[in-house]
Design a protein around this motif. Sequence first.
Motif, PDB file in Angstrom:
ATOM      1  N   PRO A 182       0.724  -1.117   0.069  1.00  9.85           N
ATOM      2  CA  PRO A 182       0.118   0.016  -0.067  1.00  9.85           C
ATOM      3  C   PRO A 182       0.819   1.315   0.079  1.00  9.85           C
ATOM      4  O   PRO A 182       1.795   1.240   0.744  1.00  9.85           O
ATOM      5  CB  PRO A 182      -0.899  -0.232   1.357  1.00  9.85           C
ATOM      6  N   SER A 183       0.212   2.363  -0.765  1.00 10.36           N
ATOM      7  CA  SER A 183       0.971   3.651  -0.599  1.00 10.36           C
ATOM      8  C   SER A 183       2.414   3.899  -0.896  1.00 10.36           C
ATOM      9  O   SER A 183       2.988   4.505  -0.264  1.00 10.36           O
ATOM     10  CB  SER A 183       0.555   4.219   0.787  1.00 10.36           C
ATOM     11  N   LEU A 184       2.673   2.856  -1.927  1.00  8.54           N
ATOM     12  CA  LEU A 184       4.200   2.951  -2.091  1.00  8.54           C
ATOM     13  C   LEU A 184       4.710   4.332  -2.714  1.00  8.54           C
ATOM     14  O   LEU A 184       5.871   4.992  -2.601  1.00  8.54           O
ATOM     15  CB  LEU A 184       4.641   1.744  -2.926  1.00  8.54           C
ATOM     16  N   PHE A 185       3.783   4.554  -3.900  1.00 11.18           N
ATOM     17  CA  PHE A 185       4.249   5.807  -4.580  1.00 11.18           C
ATOM     18  C   PHE A 185       3.337   7.004  -4.309  1.00 11.18           C
ATOM     19  O   PHE A 185       2.362   7.019  -3.876  1.00 11.18           O
ATOM     20  CB  PHE A 185       3.942   5.596  -6.248  1.00 11.18           C
ATOM     21  N   GLU A 186       4.032   8.196  -4.363  1.00 10.91           N
ATOM     22  CA  GLU A 186       3.373   9.683  -4.165  1.00 10.91           C
ATOM     23  C   GLU A 186       2.091   9.761  -5.255  1.00 10.91           C
ATOM     24  O   GLU A 186       2.451   9.366  -6.221  1.00 10.91           O
ATOM     25  CB  GLU A 186       4.294  10.602  -4.093  1.00 10.91           C
ATOM     26  N   GLN A 187       1.262  10.487  -4.707  1.00  9.22           N
ATOM     27  CA  GLN A 187       0.203  10.834  -5.642  1.00  9.22           C
ATOM     28  C   GLN A 187       0.460  11.824  -6.686  1.00  9.22           C
ATOM     29  O   GLN A 187       0.092  11.566  -7.969  1.00  9.22           O
ATOM     30  CB  GLN A 187      -1.005  11.616  -4.727  1.00  9.22           C
ATOM     31  N   LYS A 188       1.558  12.577  -6.505  1.00  3.54           N
ATOM     32  CA  LYS A 188       2.031  13.588  -7.614  1.00  3.54           C
ATOM     33  C   LYS A 188       2.697  12.786  -8.707  1.00  3.54           C
ATOM     34  O   LYS A 188       2.506  13.024  -9.765  1.00  3.54           O
ATOM     35  CB  LYS A 188       3.083  14.482  -6.950  1.00  3.54           C
TER      36      LYS A 188
END
Length: 269
Positions: free
Chosen positions: A32-38
């Motif tokens: 989960p949540s490995l890469f930033e939303q940007k």
Amino acid sequence: MVQSIGGIAKYSATDLDRLAQQLNQDGICIIPSLFEQKLIEEWAEAFEKLFRERQNQPGGLAPREVARYYLTLPWVSPFANELVFANPVIMGLLERVFYQEYVMVQLGVDVPFQGSDYQEIHRDFRPLFSDQIVTPLYALAVNFPLVEVTAENGPFQMARGTHVLLREEGLKKVASGEIPMESFYMQPGDVMVRSPLALHRGSPNRTNQPRPMVVMGYAMHWLHTPKVELTLQRDYYESLRMEIKQMLRCQVAEELPKEKVETYVNFKY
């Protein structure tokens, strides 16, 4: 224990050991949540433009049955990002499940549109020798979505544990309901690592928006992978560290081709 720093999950060696155990056992795990939303937003914007261009090129998209397509990503910004294809968390997981040196062989996107249907349940690879010999994890697909994956927009579906079963045995267990065909819902930034030998399928996208899913393919260094390819421009390739060069199974060209004809058409076993 997974900790979050600045909204991005950080993974310890214990976390990676747990994920590796899950991957070996189930044939799949989610980071989960490995890469930033940007980063995801940049990829999504660039992908949308690329897809429109490929639509107008003969052979620019590989059909994946009705209203579903596959395309290879060019090795340019934002897709040529070492923090993605050589991400330390992903590499740490791969090093725990691959018994020898591995290489990256694929960077593409699978995208179903409205009107797509259930794919036939299939594998992406054959066993190394035969169904009678349990095949270790010799190839892995690393996927991450560019949008939220919901029940309505075509979630990836897989039957856990079928990567170590005879194909026919796995199909019977799925048909009887003994092993469910599970849908995997994901948030932008989540990463899925899976065995291509596990029985799986794409499901219908019932929304009016595409559901792009990036796929990065990694395999043992000796595996022949003629259906997928990477092409890097020489100046970019030469700028990479030696260990990254060794990890990429790629062609090196003075310039990237202007148009891409997709060859990865047959994908089911």
